[in-house]
Design a protein around this motif. Structure first.
Motif, PDB file in Angstrom:
ATOM      1  N   ILE A   1       0.852  -1.191   0.000  1.00 22.57           N
ATOM      2  CA  ILE A   1       0.000   0.000   0.000  1.00 22.57           C
ATOM      3  C   ILE A   1       0.886   1.238   0.000  1.00 22.57           C
ATOM      4  CG2 ILE A   1      -1.763   1.304   1.261  1.00 22.57           C
ATOM      5  CD1 ILE A   1      -2.677  -1.363   2.470  1.00 22.57           C
ATOM      6  N   GLY A   2       0.530   2.216  -0.829  1.00 22.33           N
ATOM      7  CA  GLY A   2       1.223   3.492  -0.815  1.00 22.33           C
ATOM      8  C   GLY A   2       2.433   3.530  -1.732  1.00 22.33           C
ATOM      9  N   THR A   3       3.052   4.696  -1.769  1.00 17.91           N
ATOM     10  CA  THR A   3       4.266   4.944  -2.552  1.00 17.91           C
ATOM     11  C   THR A   3       5.432   5.101  -1.603  1.00 17.91           C
ATOM     12  OG1 THR A   3       2.987   6.063  -4.274  1.00 17.91           O
ATOM     13  CG2 THR A   3       5.370   6.490  -4.212  1.00 17.91           C
ATOM     14  N   HIS A   4       6.489   4.356  -1.835  1.00 24.94           N
ATOM     15  CA  HIS A   4       7.626   4.376  -0.929  1.00 24.94           C
ATOM     16  C   HIS A   4       8.132   5.807  -0.728  1.00 24.94           C
ATOM     17  CE1 HIS A   4      11.181   3.177   1.190  1.00 24.94           C
ATOM     18  NE2 HIS A   4      11.973   3.719   0.274  1.00 24.94           N
ATOM     19  N   GLY A   5       8.318   6.181   0.532  1.00 19.73           N
ATOM     20  CA  GLY A   5       8.834   7.500   0.871  1.00 19.73           C
ATOM     21  C   GLY A   5       7.774   8.567   1.027  1.00 19.73           C
ATOM     22  N   GLN A   6       6.508   8.226   0.767  1.00 22.66           N
ATOM     23  CA  GLN A   6       5.428   9.193   0.897  1.00 22.66           C
ATOM     24  C   GLN A   6       4.430   8.723   1.956  1.00 22.66           C
ATOM     25  OE1 GLN A   6       3.562  10.174  -2.822  1.00 22.66           O
ATOM     26  NE2 GLN A   6       5.509  10.331  -3.927  1.00 22.66           N
ATOM     27  N   PRO A   7       4.113   9.575   2.938  1.00 23.64           N
ATOM     28  CA  PRO A   7       3.119   9.185   3.946  1.00 23.64           C
ATOM     29  C   PRO A   7       1.770   8.905   3.313  1.00 23.64           C
ATOM     30  CG  PRO A   7       4.319  11.161   4.622  1.00 23.64           C
ATOM     31  CD  PRO A   7       4.668  10.911   3.190  1.00 23.64           C
ATOM     32  N   TRP A   8       1.010   8.023   3.955  1.00 24.48           N
ATOM     33  CA  TRP A   8      -0.327   7.715   3.466  1.00 24.48           C
ATOM     34  C   TRP A   8      -1.254   8.902   3.623  1.00 24.48           C
ATOM     35  CZ3 TRP A   8      -1.703   2.315   5.964  1.00 24.48           C
ATOM     36  CH2 TRP A   8      -0.823   1.344   5.444  1.00 24.48           C
ATOM     37  N   GLY A   9      -2.167   9.012   2.708  1.00 24.66           N
ATOM     38  CA  GLY A   9      -3.282   9.922   2.820  1.00 24.66           C
ATOM     39  C   GLY A   9      -4.562   9.131   2.997  1.00 24.66           C
ATOM     40  N   PRO A  10      -5.717   9.777   2.937  1.00 21.64           N
ATOM     41  CA  PRO A  10      -6.997   9.081   3.113  1.00 21.64           C
ATOM     42  C   PRO A  10      -7.199   7.927   2.135  1.00 21.64           C
ATOM     43  CG  PRO A  10      -7.307  11.451   3.277  1.00 21.64           C
ATOM     44  CD  PRO A  10      -5.894  11.238   2.836  1.00 21.64           C
ATOM     45  N   ALA A  11      -6.725   8.050   0.910  1.00 18.80           N
ATOM     46  CA  ALA A  11      -6.922   6.976  -0.067  1.00 18.80           C
ATOM     47  C   ALA A  11      -6.170   5.721   0.345  1.00 18.80           C
ATOM     48  CB  ALA A  11      -6.465   7.440  -1.454  1.00 18.80           C
ATOM     49  N   GLU A  12      -4.942   5.876   0.806  1.00 20.37           N
ATOM     50  CA  GLU A  12      -4.161   4.714   1.225  1.00 20.37           C
ATOM     51  C   GLU A  12      -4.742   4.075   2.484  1.00 20.37           C
ATOM     52  OE1 GLU A  12      -1.792   7.128  -1.461  1.00 20.37           O
ATOM     53  OE2 GLU A  12      -2.821   7.651   0.401  1.00 20.37           O
ATOM     54  N   VAL A  13      -5.220   4.912   3.405  1.00 18.32           N
ATOM     55  CA  VAL A  13      -5.847   4.369   4.607  1.00 18.32           C
ATOM     56  C   VAL A  13      -7.090   3.563   4.226  1.00 18.32           C
ATOM     57  CG1 VAL A  13      -7.071   4.961   6.741  1.00 18.32           C
ATOM     58  CG2 VAL A  13      -4.939   6.142   6.144  1.00 18.32           C
ATOM     59  N   ALA A  14      -7.855   4.064   3.268  1.00 15.17           N
ATOM     60  CA  ALA A  14      -9.052   3.345   2.822  1.00 15.17           C
ATOM     61  C   ALA A  14      -8.693   1.998   2.204  1.00 15.17           C
ATOM     62  CB  ALA A  14      -9.843   4.199   1.829  1.00 15.17           C
ATOM     63  N   VAL A  15      -7.624   1.963   1.439  1.00 15.16           N
ATOM     64  CA  VAL A  15      -7.170   0.702   0.851  1.00 15.16           C
ATOM     65  C   VAL A  15      -6.744  -0.260   1.951  1.00 15.16           C
ATOM     66  CG1 VAL A  15      -5.396  -0.389  -0.568  1.00 15.16           C
ATOM     67  CG2 VAL A  15      -6.487   1.719  -1.346  1.00 15.16           C
ATOM     68  N   TRP A  16      -5.989   0.264   2.914  1.00 20.62           N
ATOM     69  CA  TRP A  16      -5.549  -0.582   4.033  1.00 20.62           C
ATOM     70  C   TRP A  16      -6.760  -1.136   4.795  1.00 20.62           C
ATOM     71  CZ3 TRP A  16      -6.651   0.153   9.191  1.00 20.62           C
ATOM     72  CH2 TRP A  16      -6.032  -0.746  10.075  1.00 20.62           C
ATOM     73  N   GLN A  17      -7.727  -0.273   5.093  1.00 20.88           N
ATOM     74  CA  GLN A  17      -8.899  -0.711   5.861  1.00 20.88           C
ATOM     75  C   GLN A  17      -9.671  -1.780   5.105  1.00 20.88           C
ATOM     76  OE1 GLN A  17     -13.108   1.180   7.083  1.00 20.88           O
ATOM     77  NE2 GLN A  17     -11.383   2.453   7.702  1.00 20.88           N
ATOM     78  N   ALA A  18      -9.781  -1.639   3.804  1.00 23.33           N
ATOM     79  CA  ALA A  18     -10.515  -2.614   3.001  1.00 23.33           C
ATOM     80  C   ALA A  18      -9.848  -3.986   3.017  1.00 23.33           C
ATOM     81  CB  ALA A  18     -10.657  -2.110   1.568  1.00 23.33           C
ATOM     82  N   ARG A  19      -8.571  -4.023   3.302  1.00 22.61           N
ATOM     83  CA  ARG A  19      -7.846  -5.298   3.346  1.00 22.61           C
ATOM     84  C   ARG A  19      -8.036  -6.043   4.663  1.00 22.61           C
ATOM     85  NH1 ARG A  19      -3.215  -5.855  -0.134  1.00 22.61           N
ATOM     86  NH2 ARG A  19      -2.082  -6.817   1.596  1.00 22.61           N
ATOM     87  N   GLN A  20      -8.614  -5.369   5.669  1.00 20.62           N
ATOM     88  CA  GLN A  20      -8.778  -5.998   6.977  1.00 20.62           C
ATOM     89  C   GLN A  20     -10.067  -6.810   7.010  1.00 20.62           C
ATOM     90  OE1 GLN A  20      -5.968  -5.569   8.650  1.00 20.62           O
ATOM     91  NE2 GLN A  20      -5.462  -4.182   6.963  1.00 20.62           N
ATOM     92  N   SER A  21     -10.009  -7.962   7.637  1.00 26.13           N
ATOM     93  CA  SER A  21     -11.191  -8.817   7.723  1.00 26.13           C
ATOM     94  C   SER A  21     -11.329  -9.381   9.133  1.00 26.13           C
ATOM     95  CB  SER A  21     -11.110  -9.973   6.720  1.00 26.13           C
ATOM     96  OG  SER A  21      -9.974 -10.791   6.987  1.00 26.13           O
ATOM     97  N   ARG A  22     -12.560  -9.634   9.538  1.00 26.32           N
ATOM     98  CA  ARG A  22     -12.818 -10.176  10.871  1.00 26.32           C
ATOM     99  C   ARG A  22     -12.325 -11.623  10.943  1.00 26.32           C
ATOM    100  NH1 ARG A  22     -17.691  -9.107  11.017  1.00 26.32           N
ATOM    101  NH2 ARG A  22     -17.792  -7.324  12.422  1.00 26.32           N
ATOM    102  N   LYS A  23     -11.528 -11.915  11.954  1.00 23.99           N
ATOM    103  CA  LYS A  23     -10.964 -13.247  12.133  1.00 23.99           C
ATOM    104  C   LYS A  23     -11.438 -13.920  13.420  1.00 23.99           C
ATOM    105  CE  LYS A  23      -6.773 -12.071   9.550  1.00 23.99           C
ATOM    106  NZ  LYS A  23      -7.150 -10.679   9.218  1.00 23.99           N
ATOM    107  N   ARG A  24     -12.011 -13.147  14.338  1.00 23.59           N
ATOM    108  CA  ARG A  24     -12.534 -13.714  15.576  1.00 23.59           C
ATOM    109  C   ARG A  24     -13.594 -12.770  16.119  1.00 23.59           C
ATOM    110  NH1 ARG A  24      -6.997 -13.193  19.287  1.00 23.59           N
ATOM    111  NH2 ARG A  24      -6.719 -10.942  19.042  1.00 23.59           N
ATOM    112  N   SER A  25     -14.287 -13.186  17.155  1.00 24.75           N
ATOM    113  CA  SER A  25     -15.474 -12.456  17.612  1.00 24.75           C
ATOM    114  C   SER A  25     -15.265 -11.855  18.995  1.00 24.75           C
ATOM    115  CB  SER A  25     -16.677 -13.401  17.648  1.00 24.75           C
ATOM    116  OG  SER A  25     -17.772 -12.798  18.296  1.00 24.75           O
ATOM    117  N   TYR A  26     -15.387 -10.549  19.068  1.00 27.07           N
ATOM    118  CA  TYR A  26     -15.371  -9.834  20.353  1.00 27.07           C
ATOM    119  C   TYR A  26     -16.553 -10.270  21.207  1.00 27.07           C
ATOM    120  CZ  TYR A  26     -15.962  -5.607  23.334  1.00 27.07           C
ATOM    121  OH  TYR A  26     -16.133  -4.724  24.379  1.00 27.07           O
ATOM    122  N   ALA A  27     -17.715 -10.426  20.587  1.00 27.40           N
ATOM    123  CA  ALA A  27     -18.911 -10.821  21.346  1.00 27.40           C
ATOM    124  C   ALA A  27     -18.735 -12.206  21.959  1.00 27.40           C
ATOM    125  CB  ALA A  27     -20.138 -10.792  20.439  1.00 27.40           C
ATOM    126  N   ALA A  28     -18.231 -13.151  21.172  1.00 26.68           N
ATOM    127  CA  ALA A  28     -18.100 -14.519  21.663  1.00 26.68           C
ATOM    128  C   ALA A  28     -16.954 -14.674  22.646  1.00 26.68           C
ATOM    129  CB  ALA A  28     -17.912 -15.473  20.481  1.00 26.68           C
TER     130      ALA A  28
END
Length: 306
Positions: free
Chosen positions: A8-35
């Protein structure tokens, strides 16, 4: 993986909102807080008070935030704060806090008030991650006008009791994924080069460089050493890049870094670091090490109050 190869992102450049959105989209639930967490808290309601101190709305998910309190709270007594799951992927911090309440909290009745926030970052707990959905580290966000909702909610809970805490233990882990994922991600997010580090094999503590308490830290180390092994210093005399000041202990500036262990104003504060990926430690030992650290810390603080 390095910051140059991070996907994610361009080497040497801090992330902006677009990169954060890409990162967030890559995250998936693996276990349950409720359970895993809320069901345990529900089982404790018969013996302890449970308070909802906030909630996190991360659409489409909503996470209630709970703290466990001594049932017979007595304002004349000192108070101990236990926090876990500030970094959601650090599993024994969450389950160690809950295990302490279940097995040992009752033995402190009439001697100290207990306030336990076992899972500060439930979104990250479910995704086994260090950051919240905005790619923010809650454990660098305990400061005024915090950008991290998790940190802001916990500070609001704690604020009315500042000055009454005698001890605060913040339960963490150092994992192999710190080097394989989280530190490369941090370097990429901030547009900085990734500098490889060394993961210590064993338990260690982080003391506050602005309020060092070496005897307190060693009392905790001694208790944990009966459960699991203590991390040795590396060839430079360091653990994760910081000088080892006594066996198994390094120091950080808690308040300046915005760390959770800075929020209570307690004279005795520490951050635990368990190593769950060690071939010499089981998950049960990691939980037990966190419990031993909490008990030793409270016992030490209470002995000095008498």
């Amino acid at each position: 993986m390095t910051s140059e190869t991070y996907p994610i992102g361009t080497h040497g450049q801090p992330w902006g909102p677009a990169e954060v959105a890409v990162w967030q989209a890559r995250q998936s639930r693996k276990r349950s807080y409720a359970a895993d967490v809320l069901t345990v808290i529900d089982r404790l309601r018969g013996r302890f008070d449970v308070v909802e101190y906030g909630h996190l709305d991360y659409a489409p998910d909503r996470y209630p935030l709970f703290a466990i309190r001594s049932r017979n709270w007595n304002d004349a007594l000192p108070t101990a704060l236990i926090t876990g799951g500030v970094h959601g992927y650090e599993t024994s911090g969450v389950h160690g806090a809950l295990q302490f309440v279940d097995l040992h909290a009752a033995s402190y009745a009439g001697r100290v008030n207990l306030l336990v926030a076992p899972c500060v970052s439930p979104w990250a707990y479910e995704r086994i991650h260090r950051w919240n959905p905005q790619a923010l580290d809650p454990n660098r966000s305990f400061r005024d006008n915090s950008p991290a909702l998790e940190s802001a909610a916990l500070m609001k809970l704690v604020a009315p009791l500042r000055g009454r805490f005698v001890v605060h233990v913040d339960l963490h882990e150092t994992t192999d994924s710190d080097e394989s994922e989280f530190r490369p991600a941090l370097a990429a997010r901030d547009g900085k080069p990734y500098e490889p580090g060394e993961i210590p094999d064993g338990f260690y503590l982080v003391d506050d460089s602005e309020n060092p308490q070496p005897e307190f830290q060693q009392a905790v180390i001694a208790a944990v050493a009966k459960i699991t092994h203590i991390a040795p210093a590396d060839a430079k005399g360091e653990i994760i890049g910081s000088t080892v000041v006594s066996p198994g202990v390094i120091r950080y500036a808690f308040k300046r870094l915005g760390l959770c262990a800075s929020i209570s104003g307690a004279p005795y504060t520490t951050t635990t670091e368990v190593y769950p990926d060690s071939p010499r430690a089981t998950a049960e030992q990691c939980n037990a090490a966190q419990v031993a650290a909490v008990c030793a810390a409270i016992d030490y603080a209470l002995a000095r109050k008498q």
